[in-house]
Design a protein around this motif. Structure first.
Motif, PDB file in Angstrom:
ATOM      1  N   ARG A  37      17.267  -7.829 -12.621  1.00  0.00           N
ATOM      2  CA  ARG A  37      16.036  -7.849 -12.522  1.00  0.00           C
ATOM      3  C   ARG A  37      15.076  -7.402 -13.814  1.00  0.00           C
ATOM      4  N   ILE A  38      14.213  -8.170 -13.958  1.00  0.00           N
ATOM      5  CA  ILE A  38      13.240  -7.998 -15.226  1.00  0.00           C
ATOM      6  C   ILE A  38      11.674  -7.841 -14.481  1.00  0.00           C
ATOM      7  N   THR A  39      10.978  -6.828 -14.766  1.00  0.00           N
ATOM      8  CA  THR A  39       9.640  -6.436 -14.009  1.00  0.00           C
ATOM      9  C   THR A  39       8.659  -6.303 -15.105  1.00  0.00           C
ATOM     10  N   THR A  40       7.459  -6.830 -14.890  1.00  0.00           N
ATOM     11  CA  THR A  40       6.427  -6.725 -16.095  1.00  0.00           C
ATOM     12  C   THR A  40       5.133  -6.428 -14.978  1.00  0.00           C
ATOM     13  N   ASN A  41       4.266  -5.282 -15.302  1.00  0.00           N
ATOM     14  CA  ASN A  41       3.035  -4.937 -14.437  1.00  0.00           C
ATOM     15  C   ASN A  41       2.054  -4.404 -15.432  1.00  0.00           C
ATOM     16  N   ILE A  42       0.816  -4.875 -14.985  1.00  0.00           N
ATOM     17  CA  ILE A  42      -0.294  -4.354 -15.342  1.00  0.00           C
ATOM     18  C   ILE A  42      -1.015  -3.499 -14.493  1.00  0.00           C
ATOM     19  N   GLY A  43      -1.550  -2.520 -14.618  1.00  0.00           N
ATOM     20  CA  GLY A  43      -2.211  -1.774 -13.905  1.00  0.00           C
ATOM     21  C   GLY A  43      -3.447  -0.858 -14.263  1.00  0.00           C
ATOM     22  N   TRP A  44      -4.425  -0.484 -13.233  1.00  0.00           N
ATOM     23  CA  TRP A  44      -5.568   0.282 -13.647  1.00  0.00           C
ATOM     24  C   TRP A  44      -5.625   1.415 -13.023  1.00  0.00           C
ATOM     25  N   VAL A  62       0.905  -1.258  -0.088  1.00  0.00           N
ATOM     26  CA  VAL A  62       0.137  -0.147   0.067  1.00  0.00           C
ATOM     27  C   VAL A  62       1.022   1.405   0.041  1.00  0.00           C
ATOM     28  N   ALA A  63       0.608   2.069  -0.962  1.00  0.00           N
ATOM     29  CA  ALA A  63       1.487   3.221  -1.070  1.00  0.00           C
ATOM     30  C   ALA A  63       0.610   4.486  -1.007  1.00  0.00           C
ATOM     31  N   LEU A  64       1.324   5.790  -0.669  1.00  0.00           N
ATOM     32  CA  LEU A  64       0.380   7.295  -0.625  1.00  0.00           C
ATOM     33  C   LEU A  64       1.568   8.013  -1.382  1.00  0.00           C
ATOM     34  N   ASN A  65       1.084   8.567  -2.308  1.00  0.00           N
ATOM     35  CA  ASN A  65       1.791   9.682  -2.787  1.00  0.00           C
ATOM     36  C   ASN A  65       1.264  11.300  -2.647  1.00  0.00           C
ATOM     37  N   TYR A  66       1.998  12.048  -1.697  1.00  0.00           N
ATOM     38  CA  TYR A  66       1.527  13.127  -1.296  1.00  0.00           C
ATOM     39  C   TYR A  66       2.235  14.387  -1.841  1.00  0.00           C
ATOM     40  N   THR A  75      -0.351  -4.887 -10.591  1.00  0.00           N
ATOM     41  CA  THR A  75      -0.129  -6.243 -10.298  1.00  0.00           C
ATOM     42  C   THR A  75       1.042  -6.739 -11.234  1.00  0.00           C
ATOM     43  N   GLY A  76       1.998  -7.444 -11.029  1.00  0.00           N
ATOM     44  CA  GLY A  76       2.806  -8.255 -11.867  1.00  0.00           C
ATOM     45  C   GLY A  76       3.954  -9.024 -11.458  1.00  0.00           C
ATOM     46  N   LEU A  77       4.730  -9.491 -12.462  1.00  0.00           N
ATOM     47  CA  LEU A  77       5.898 -10.261 -11.827  1.00  0.00           C
ATOM     48  C   LEU A  77       7.337  -9.533 -12.068  1.00  0.00           C
ATOM     49  N   GLU A  78       8.040 -10.255 -11.140  1.00  0.00           N
ATOM     50  CA  GLU A  78       9.646  -9.433 -11.110  1.00  0.00           C
ATOM     51  C   GLU A  78      10.429 -10.806 -11.077  1.00  0.00           C
ATOM     52  N   TYR A  79      11.345 -11.052 -12.005  1.00  0.00           N
ATOM     53  CA  TYR A  79      12.168 -12.283 -11.977  1.00  0.00           C
ATOM     54  C   TYR A  79      13.657 -11.691 -11.785  1.00  0.00           C
ATOM     55  N   ARG A  80      14.301 -12.330 -10.514  1.00  0.00           N
ATOM     56  CA  ARG A  80      15.635 -11.665 -10.194  1.00  0.00           C
ATOM     57  C   ARG A  80      16.542 -12.848 -10.145  1.00  0.00           C
ATOM     58  N   PHE A  81      17.714 -12.375 -10.890  1.00  0.00           N
ATOM     59  CA  PHE A  81      19.002 -13.383 -11.149  1.00  0.00           C
ATOM     60  C   PHE A  81      19.893 -12.711 -10.240  1.00  0.00           C
ATOM     61  N   GLU A  82      19.935 -13.179  -8.849  1.00  0.00           N
ATOM     62  CA  GLU A  82      20.993 -12.678  -7.992  1.00  0.00           C
ATOM     63  C   GLU A  82      22.267 -13.516  -7.774  1.00  0.00           C
ATOM     64  N   ASP A  83      23.203 -12.576  -7.826  1.00  0.00           N
ATOM     65  CA  ASP A  83      24.612 -13.252  -7.797  1.00  0.00           C
ATOM     66  C   ASP A  83      25.084 -13.642  -8.913  1.00  0.00           C
ATOM     67  N   TYR A  84      24.662 -13.396 -10.376  1.00  0.00           N
ATOM     68  CA  TYR A  84      24.806 -14.335 -11.172  1.00  0.00           C
ATOM     69  C   TYR A  84      26.373 -14.645 -11.553  1.00  0.00           C
ATOM     70  N   THR A  85      26.988 -13.806 -11.268  1.00  0.00           N
ATOM     71  CA  THR A  85      28.507 -14.124 -11.621  1.00  0.00           C
ATOM     72  C   THR A  85      29.063 -15.362 -10.834  1.00  0.00           C
ATOM     73  N   SER A 104       1.641  -6.751  -5.985  1.00  0.00           N
ATOM     74  CA  SER A 104       0.277  -6.268  -6.030  1.00  0.00           C
ATOM     75  C   SER A 104       0.269  -5.200  -5.242  1.00  0.00           C
ATOM     76  N   SER A 105       0.071  -3.884  -5.671  1.00  0.00           N
ATOM     77  CA  SER A 105       0.190  -2.385  -4.989  1.00  0.00           C
ATOM     78  C   SER A 105      -1.255  -1.770  -5.276  1.00  0.00           C
ATOM     79  N   LEU A 106      -1.631  -1.064  -4.255  1.00  0.00           N
ATOM     80  CA  LEU A 106      -2.635  -0.392  -4.212  1.00  0.00           C
ATOM     81  C   LEU A 106      -1.978   1.389  -4.035  1.00  0.00           C
ATOM     82  N   ILE A 107      -1.980   2.279  -4.714  1.00  0.00           N
ATOM     83  CA  ILE A 107      -1.472   3.377  -4.854  1.00  0.00           C
ATOM     84  C   ILE A 107      -2.480   4.712  -4.680  1.00  0.00           C
ATOM     85  N   PHE A 108      -2.333   5.265  -3.711  1.00  0.00           N
ATOM     86  CA  PHE A 108      -3.329   6.461  -3.458  1.00  0.00           C
ATOM     87  C   PHE A 108      -2.372   7.788  -3.671  1.00  0.00           C
TER      88      PHE A 108
END
Length: 229
Positions: free
Chosen positions: A185-192, A35-39, A202-212, A223-227
């Protein structure tokens, strides 16, 4: 034509994420609601407050649901013109209450962001530096993210309509006594746009951590609700 091509690429990335997950052994899955609030304080100055909870959904080849940590964060952003902004942030991560062997964390962030428009597609470049502080050590992180977003119906986003966001981010983490760690990190989101002041995303994020070194594969369901005020 360009918009159609970009949409096909983005949807293809989502499919690739699912295929990659199915093929990995060293894999962890999370669900992270927020949950996020932008002011907006003035014409060029704003605050952001957020609360999110990270939950395990898949670990050690088992389906499960239990909380890993809770984050409380604040950002102050100053718009400096021509699509550019500077921001600083502070975040506290509560982890000890959920996992006894882990530590709570204090994080400070410094950020530069620039956005620019090409047709009805908005692009963004973001640079961040971070200091992740626990009782044992301080980890310094350097991050670069490229992102794009666009309305999925028409030339601009109207109330009730969906939008798409995609990004890729590279991270370098360094700490005293440890070797450098590279993440991607690769991220895709769909919002309304639910109304003039509220978005659901809402969306997905795929992370390759410490890939070396020894790559850890991580998939997030966000999933995010943004006010906005």
């Amino acid at each position: 034509m360009t918009m159609c091509f970009i949409k096909r690429i983005c949807y293809g990335l989502i499919l690739l994420l699912f295929q990659s997950v199915a093929a990995q052994n060293n894999f962890t899955g999370y669900w992270e609601p927020e949950v996020a609030l932008n002011y907006k304080v003035g014409t060029n100055y704003s605050h952001n407050f957020s609360l999110d909870i990270r939950n395990y959904t898949y670990q050690m080849k088992d389906l499960q649901l239990h909380t890993r940590h809770l984050d409380i964060a604040h950002f102050s952003k100053l718009d400096i013109g021509h699509g550019q902004s500077l921001a600083i942030g502070a975040q506290y991560r509560f982890r000890e209450v959920f996992e006894d062997e882990e530590q709570n964390e204090l994080r400070f962030t410094q950020q530069y962001n620039i956005t620019y428009q090409r047709g009805n597609i908005r692009f963004g470049d973001r640079l961040r530096t971070e200091q992740r502080i626990t009782s044992d050590q301080t980890i310094h992180r350097f991050r670069y993210r490229f992102a794009l977003d666009f309305a999925l119906q028409g030339e601009k986003l109207d109330v009730g309509e969906p939008y798409f966001v995609a990004s890729t981010e590279s991270l370098l983490s360094v700490a005293k006594g440890n070797g450098p760690e590279w993440d991607q990190r690769i991220t895709t989101n769909i919002g309304w746009l639910l109304n003039g002041h509220t978005k659901f995303q809402t969306g997905l994020e795929y992370r390759f951590e410490d890939y070396t070194q020894k790559t850890e594969n991580i998939l997030f369901l966000f999933s995010s609700l943004i006010f906005s005020l």
